[in-house]
Design a protein around this motif. Structure first.
Motif, PDB file in Angstrom:
ATOM      1  N   ASN A 280       0.857  -1.186   0.000  1.00 47.05           N
ATOM      2  CA  ASN A 280       0.000   0.000   0.000  1.00 47.05           C
ATOM      3  C   ASN A 280       0.893   1.236   0.000  1.00 47.05           C
ATOM      4  N   PRO A 281       0.371   2.373  -0.443  1.00 47.64           N
ATOM      5  CA  PRO A 281       1.208   3.577  -0.495  1.00 47.64           C
ATOM      6  C   PRO A 281       1.500   4.133   0.892  1.00 47.64           C
ATOM      7  N   SER A 282       2.624   4.845   0.972  1.00 44.77           N
ATOM      8  CA  SER A 282       3.006   5.552   2.198  1.00 44.77           C
ATOM      9  C   SER A 282       3.087   7.040   1.899  1.00 44.77           C
ATOM     10  N   PHE A 283       2.795   7.839   2.930  1.00 45.06           N
ATOM     11  CA  PHE A 283       2.824   9.286   2.784  1.00 45.06           C
ATOM     12  C   PHE A 283       3.506   9.906   3.995  1.00 45.06           C
ATOM     13  N   ALA A 284       3.987  11.121   3.832  1.00 42.21           N
ATOM     14  CA  ALA A 284       4.546  11.858   4.963  1.00 42.21           C
ATOM     15  C   ALA A 284       3.509  11.922   6.079  1.00 42.21           C
ATOM     16  N   GLY A 285       3.965  11.715   7.307  1.00 42.74           N
ATOM     17  CA  GLY A 285       3.084  11.689   8.468  1.00 42.74           C
ATOM     18  C   GLY A 285       2.756  10.297   8.936  1.00 42.74           C
ATOM     19  N   ASP A 286       2.901   9.288   8.060  1.00 42.81           N
ATOM     20  CA  ASP A 286       2.695   7.904   8.483  1.00 42.81           C
ATOM     21  C   ASP A 286       3.833   7.478   9.410  1.00 42.81           C
ATOM     22  N   THR A 287       3.511   6.669  10.414  1.00 41.21           N
ATOM     23  CA  THR A 287       4.544   6.115  11.293  1.00 41.21           C
ATOM     24  C   THR A 287       4.742   4.646  10.954  1.00 41.21           C
ATOM     25  N   VAL A 288       5.981   4.306  10.613  1.00 43.87           N
ATOM     26  CA  VAL A 288       6.316   2.961  10.152  1.00 43.87           C
ATOM     27  C   VAL A 288       6.789   2.097  11.326  1.00 43.87           C
ATOM     28  N   HIS A 289       6.203   0.912  11.448  1.00 38.93           N
ATOM     29  CA  HIS A 289       6.648  -0.124  12.371  1.00 38.93           C
ATOM     30  C   HIS A 289       7.031  -1.351  11.549  1.00 38.93           C
ATOM     31  N   ALA A 290       7.705  -2.299  12.169  1.00 37.02           N
ATOM     32  CA  ALA A 290       8.111  -3.488  11.417  1.00 37.02           C
ATOM     33  C   ALA A 290       8.205  -4.712  12.324  1.00 37.02           C
ATOM     34  N   TRP A 291       7.938  -5.876  11.717  1.00 39.34           N
ATOM     35  CA  TRP A 291       8.196  -7.149  12.384  1.00 39.34           C
ATOM     36  C   TRP A 291       8.779  -8.101  11.356  1.00 39.34           C
ATOM     37  N   SER A 292       9.492  -9.111  11.830  1.00 36.91           N
ATOM     38  CA  SER A 292      10.123 -10.085  10.937  1.00 36.91           C
ATOM     39  C   SER A 292       9.795 -11.495  11.367  1.00 36.91           C
ATOM     40  N   GLU A 293       9.647 -12.364  10.384  1.00 41.14           N
ATOM     41  CA  GLU A 293       9.488 -13.798  10.617  1.00 41.14           C
ATOM     42  C   GLU A 293      10.683 -14.520  10.016  1.00 41.14           C
ATOM     43  N   VAL A 294      11.240 -15.467  10.744  1.00 39.81           N
ATOM     44  CA  VAL A 294      12.327 -16.296  10.222  1.00 39.81           C
ATOM     45  C   VAL A 294      11.699 -17.391   9.366  1.00 39.81           C
ATOM     46  N   LEU A 295      12.008 -17.383   8.069  1.00 40.45           N
ATOM     47  CA  LEU A 295      11.466 -18.386   7.153  1.00 40.45           C
ATOM     48  C   LEU A 295      12.376 -19.604   7.035  1.00 40.45           C
ATOM     49  N   GLU A 296      13.680 -19.385   7.021  1.00 41.31           N
ATOM     50  CA  GLU A 296      14.662 -20.473   6.912  1.00 41.31           C
ATOM     51  C   GLU A 296      15.933 -20.072   7.646  1.00 41.31           C
ATOM     52  N   ALA A 297      16.632 -21.068   8.139  1.00 40.12           N
ATOM     53  CA  ALA A 297      17.984 -20.882   8.670  1.00 40.12           C
ATOM     54  C   ALA A 297      18.868 -21.870   7.926  1.00 40.12           C
ATOM     55  N   ALA A 298      19.740 -21.368   7.066  1.00 33.43           N
ATOM     56  CA  ALA A 298      20.529 -22.246   6.197  1.00 33.43           C
ATOM     57  C   ALA A 298      22.017 -22.042   6.440  1.00 33.43           C
ATOM     58  N   PRO A 299      22.774 -23.116   6.571  1.00 28.08           N
ATOM     59  CA  PRO A 299      24.230 -22.959   6.620  1.00 28.08           C
ATOM     60  C   PRO A 299      24.736 -22.470   5.266  1.00 28.08           C
ATOM     61  N   VAL A 300      25.815 -21.740   5.274  1.00 31.86           N
ATOM     62  CA  VAL A 300      26.430 -21.290   4.035  1.00 31.86           C
ATOM     63  C   VAL A 300      27.445 -22.342   3.604  1.00 31.86           C
ATOM     64  N   PRO A 301      27.296 -22.911   2.408  1.00 32.91           N
ATOM     65  CA  PRO A 301      28.212 -23.963   1.957  1.00 32.91           C
ATOM     66  C   PRO A 301      29.670 -23.543   2.072  1.00 32.91           C
ATOM     67  N   GLY A 302      30.461 -24.427   2.662  1.00 34.47           N
ATOM     68  CA  GLY A 302      31.899 -24.196   2.784  1.00 34.47           C
ATOM     69  C   GLY A 302      32.300 -23.298   3.937  1.00 34.47           C
ATOM     70  N   ARG A 303      31.337 -22.852   4.765  1.00 34.92           N
ATOM     71  CA  ARG A 303      31.658 -21.978   5.893  1.00 34.92           C
ATOM     72  C   ARG A 303      30.989 -22.512   7.151  1.00 34.92           C
ATOM     73  N   ASP A 304      31.742 -22.538   8.254  1.00 30.65           N
ATOM     74  CA  ASP A 304      31.139 -22.905   9.531  1.00 30.65           C
ATOM     75  C   ASP A 304      31.048 -21.716  10.477  1.00 30.65           C
ATOM     76  N   ASP A 305      31.469 -20.534   9.983  1.00 29.10           N
ATOM     77  CA  ASP A 305      31.473 -19.346  10.834  1.00 29.10           C
ATOM     78  C   ASP A 305      30.330 -18.391  10.531  1.00 29.10           C
ATOM     79  N   VAL A 306      29.629 -18.603   9.422  1.00 28.01           N
ATOM     80  CA  VAL A 306      28.557 -17.698   9.031  1.00 28.01           C
ATOM     81  C   VAL A 306      27.370 -18.513   8.531  1.00 28.01           C
ATOM     82  N   GLY A 307      26.168 -18.091   8.908  1.00 33.15           N
ATOM     83  CA  GLY A 307      24.952 -18.724   8.439  1.00 33.15           C
ATOM     84  C   GLY A 307      24.045 -17.702   7.780  1.00 33.15           C
TER      85      GLY A 307
END
Length: 354
Positions: A280-307
């Motif tokens: 939907n459109p946004s306009f000046a004066g609107d207050t933005v909030h946010a939430w997040s959902e974790v959809l996947e947690a995947a290992p990065v191939p070849g790395r054990d220090d970063v996911g």
């Protein structure tokens, strides 16, 4: 012959057409400071050169969405100057980090065309690629945009809609070769939560809200050299559908990402955009909030220090996110929802810190 550019209308696009966008942009530390002033982002990697160097970066890389905005802004005069709406994103990947002093340019290729049922507009699918002065890819994404026809009587081309993946695969995410996360400082980063601490299905209310200001969204639109009339020309918009200027959708993306620090403070890099909708459109004066959902947690191939975490971040206007809904019982976006973004971020793993 006119010396001015009226922008492309739907019938001006051809399948396979290559567009070389004007005005390469050398980004500076000033761009990074303005980005912080506009959105208040607090992610340590792009805030502190010392923090970034401890991880193998040559300095503080510019925020990934700052790079996206620069790449995107180059495309507007050729693709969406006569747009009705930017409809969505897919297959977006961030490449090599961008630093102050790098020069970004953008090219696009038309990969799909489809006239709408009204016959007055059409949807154009483009693959846009931003590169630095060495020719290295910094951002590569697909978007589709609804564009006015110059003449509704112009015959429509055969419809071609590209087959786009649901998501970028974890194996296709770019991880800087020199990245070394043993030096990652959780105290300085501002969050104790690492990749293993997040589970698919988990939802995070980012708590804070930020009110859109006329001056700020106008400054952002000019900063990214985005020439779309719907964002900056009140004279023309006064008689339009909404009677006022629309806030650039990328402005809301950056606000949502900045708000997500509260709950995702160690998501130090955006790696890909899987899908996105400006609901939907946004306009000046609107207050933005946010939430997040974790959809996947995947290992990065070849790395054990970063996911990699695949996130869905939803931004709302004038509605705190404690209850989390964003669609009605028929699957339609609620009117308060302004953004639904599906993307990958990189986050340190416990193994990186011993």
């Amino acid at each position: 012959m006119s010396k001015t550019n009226p922008g492309h209308f739907f019938e001006d696009f051809q399948l396979g057409q290559e567009l070389v966008h004007a005005t390469p942009r050398t980004v500076t530390e000033g761009d990074g400071a303005l980005y912080t002033a506009l959105y208040g982002s607090r992610f340590a990697v792009s805030s502190s050169a010392e923090f970034a160097r401890a991880l193998g970066f040559r300095g503080a890389p510019l925020d990934d969405f700052l790079v996206f905005h620069v790449v995107f802004g180059k495309t507007v005069p050729d693709i969406s100057l006569n747009a009705v709406a930017n409809l969505g994103y897919a297959r977006g990947r961030f490449g090599v980090p961008v630093y102050a002093g790098d020069t970004i340019r953008t090219t696009s290729r038309v990969i799909g065309l489809k006239e709408t049922s009204s016959g007055k507009t059409g949807v154009v699918y483009v693959n846009s690629v931003g590169t630095n002065q060495l020719g290295e890819v910094v951002c590569d994404y697909v978007r589709w945009v609804m564009v006015h026809k110059r003449d509704p009587q112009t015959p429509a081309p055969d419809p071609v809609v590209p087959d786009l993946p649901e998501r970028v695969g974890p194996e296709d995410l770019y991880v800087p070769e020199d990245l070394r996360l043993a030096g990652y400082d959780l105290e300085l980063a501002g969050s104790p939560h690492l990749w293993e601490d997040y589970a698919p299905g988990e939802r995070i209310d980012h708590v804070d809200g930020m009110t859109l200001e006329e001056a700020e969204h106008m400054m952002a639109t000019r900063l990214w050299q985005n020439t779309a009339k719907v964002h900056f020309n009140q004279f023309e918009q006064a008689g339009g559908r909404f009677g006022r200027r629309l806030v650039y959708g990328g402005h809301v993306i950056s606000l949502a990402r900045a708000l997500s620090f509260n709950g995702l403070g160690n998501a130090f890099r955006v790696a890909a955009i899987n899908a996105g909708a400006h609901a939907n459109p946004s306009f000046a004066g609107d207050t933005v909030h946010a939430w997040s959902e974790v959809l996947e947690a995947a290992p990065v191939p070849g790395r054990d220090d970063v996911g990699a975490l695949r996130l869905r971040t939803v931004a709302t206007k004038d509605r705190p996110c404690a209850t989390f809904p964003h669609k009605d019982t028929d699957g339609r976006f609620l009117p308060e929802v302004v953004l639904d973004l599906d993307y990958w971020v990189l986050m340190p793993r416990h193994a990186a810190l011993g």
